[in-house]
Design an enzyme around this catalytic site. Structure first.
Site, PDB file in Angstrom:
ATOM      1  CE  LYS A  17      -3.924  -2.126   0.218  1.00 16.10           C
ATOM      2  NZ  LYS A  17      -4.681  -2.454  -0.889  1.00 16.10           N
ATOM      3  CB  CYS A  18       0.287   4.531  -1.589  1.00 12.23           C
ATOM      4  SG  CYS A  18       0.973   4.704  -3.088  1.00 12.23           S
ATOM      5  N   PRO A  19       2.225   4.685   1.173  1.00  8.98           N
ATOM      6  CG  PRO A  19       3.362   6.007   2.663  1.00  8.98           C
ATOM      7  CD  PRO A  19       2.292   4.894   2.527  1.00  8.98           C
TER       8      PRO A  19
END
Length: 81
Positions: A17-19
């Site tokens: 998942k971002c970041p």
């Protein structure tokens, strides 16, 4: 003259998942030659917009985002400095 967009480095951030994909890119981009392309493989929808935004922020070039057959994208970034 056609510029080459073949990545010299591929960062596999699939399932992250971002970041995290951006952090991985930031850690590795200086390891490739100037004007070389890095491919970030990501399937988090946020990465699709966040990686190009990071490029603008950091003055690197977003070359393009290409759909992967298994889902997600290969987001190509050219190192500008």
């Amino acid at each position: 003259m056609t510029e080459t967009t073949h990545p010299v480095l591929t960062i596999d951030a699939l399932g992250k998942k971002c970041p995290i994909p951006i952090i991985m890119l930031a850690e590795k981009i200086n390891n490739v030659p100037l004007n070389a392309v890095v491919a970030v493989l990501a399937d988090d929808p946020a990465a699709y917009t966040d990686v190009p935004a990071w490029c603008r922020l950091k003055s690197h070039r977003h070359v393009g985002s290409y759909e992967l057959p298994e889902g997600g994208w290969a987001i190509h970034v050219r190192r500008n400095y």
